[in-house]
Enzyme design. Structure first.
Site, PDB file in Angstrom:
ATOM      1  N   CYS A   1     -10.247  -8.592   2.140  1.00 24.01           N
ATOM      2  CA  CYS A   1     -11.257  -7.890   1.334  1.00 24.01           C
ATOM      3  C   CYS A   1     -10.630  -7.400   0.020  1.00 24.01           C
ATOM      4  CB  CYS A   1     -11.815  -6.705   2.124  1.00 24.01           C
ATOM      5  SG  CYS A   1     -13.158  -5.845   1.255  1.00 24.01           S
TER       6      CYS A   1
ATOM      7  N   ASP B   1     -11.144  -4.632  -1.272  1.00 22.31           N
ATOM      8  CA  ASP B   1     -10.968  -3.178  -1.177  1.00 22.31           C
ATOM      9  C   ASP B   1      -9.552  -2.777  -1.618  1.00 22.31           C
ATOM     10  OD1 ASP B   1     -10.415  -0.526  -0.010  1.00 22.31           O
ATOM     11  OD2 ASP B   1     -12.355  -0.793   0.989  1.00 22.31           O
TER      12      ASP B   1
ATOM     13  N   ARG C   1      -7.794  -0.368  -0.981  1.00 22.12           N
ATOM     14  CA  ARG C   1      -6.935   0.272   0.022  1.00 22.12           C
ATOM     15  C   ARG C   1      -6.319  -0.731   0.989  1.00 22.12           C
ATOM     16  NH1 ARG C   1     -11.689   3.748   2.317  1.00 22.12           N
ATOM     17  NH2 ARG C   1     -12.554   1.662   2.082  1.00 22.12           N
TER      18      ARG C   1
ATOM     19  N   HIS D   1     -11.521  -5.278   7.590  1.00 23.05           N
ATOM     20  CA  HIS D   1     -11.064  -3.903   7.810  1.00 23.05           C
ATOM     21  C   HIS D   1     -12.228  -3.016   8.203  1.00 23.05           C
ATOM     22  CE1 HIS D   1     -12.523  -2.048   3.955  1.00 23.05           C
ATOM     23  NE2 HIS D   1     -12.568  -3.320   3.622  1.00 23.05           N
TER      24      HIS D   1
ATOM     25  N   CYS E   1     -15.565  -1.174   6.107  1.00 26.00           N
ATOM     26  CA  CYS E   1     -15.676  -2.039   4.926  1.00 26.00           C
ATOM     27  C   CYS E   1     -17.022  -1.757   4.239  1.00 26.00           C
ATOM     28  CB  CYS E   1     -15.590  -3.500   5.357  1.00 26.00           C
ATOM     29  SG  CYS E   1     -15.754  -4.663   3.991  1.00 26.00           S
TER      30      CYS E   1
END
Ligand code: CO
Length: 208
Positions: free
Chosen positions: A41, A43, A45, A97, A100
């Protein structure tokens, strides 16, 4: 984090690498032969190399919203083609994750413009597994289960490609479904039995 610090950070990183190995960048520039294709992803993080503890050159990385492998996405398809056909990676990892945002957005009745067709691929995963998901009463648990099922379906999308099927006929290329638990930092192997899945769907998706 400030943008202007990035160049200072980079300078420090270069010095650090060279202090350990004076030929580090000379060797890095010779070429790549990663064993892993990582699809994750976007993302911020959920980093790729850092969470796996691997170095530059170890993983070929593709990231997009909610770690998707839609068969009409030229970018994802090109990455798979290059990784499998040219780099000859041994492992393909789809890593989702928990919590998400992309998966959560796909569970809501919301018009998100250009994201609608992208997130619809996740709604399709929900439809495929509606019975299991609707039986989960806790919303957070249901949402995290959809994260796992989405990883599984994106792995299935990998094995639907002709590039994967061609490579699999010649050598061992293993597909893995993982989830990163953002609350503990741990990587979880979903231990999906892809050989079995491949056998089950072959009658429909077999290309080569
Ligand atoms: Co995400």
């Amino acid at each position: 984090m400030k943008l202007r610090n990035i160049f200072e950070n980079n300078q420090k990183w270069v010095e650090e690498k060279l202090s350990i190995d004076a030929d580090y960048f000379k060797n890095l520039s010779k070429g790549q032969s990663p064993e892993i294709l990582y699809i994750g992803c976007s993302d911020s993080r959920v980093t790729a190399e850092e969470l796996m503890g691997v170095n530059p050159g170890d993983a070929f990385v593709h990231r997009n919203i909610a770690n998707m492998v839609p068969n009409t996405d030229l970018s994802a398809m090109s990455v798979i083609d290059y990784a499998v056909t040219h780099l000859k990676v041994k492992h393909i990892v789809v890593c989702g994750h928990y919590f998400c945002g992309g998966v959560k957005a796909a569970m809501q009745s919301q018009d998100l413009g250009i994201l609608n067709p992208w997130l619809r691929n996740i709604r399709d995963v929900y439809r495929l597994h509606k019975e299991e998901l609707n039986a989960i009463e806790n919303e957070e648990e249901r949402y995290n289960r959809l994260v796992e099922l989405n990883v599984q379906e994106q792995c299935v999308n990998v094995i639907k490609t002709s590039q994967y099927q061609k490579a699999f006929a010649e050598r061992e290329v293993i597909v893995h479904g993982w989830v990163f638990d953002i609350h503990s930092g741990k990587l979880i192997d979903l231990k999906i039995d892809f050989e079995n899945i491949l056998k089950n769907i072959q009658e429909i998706y077999k290309i080569c």
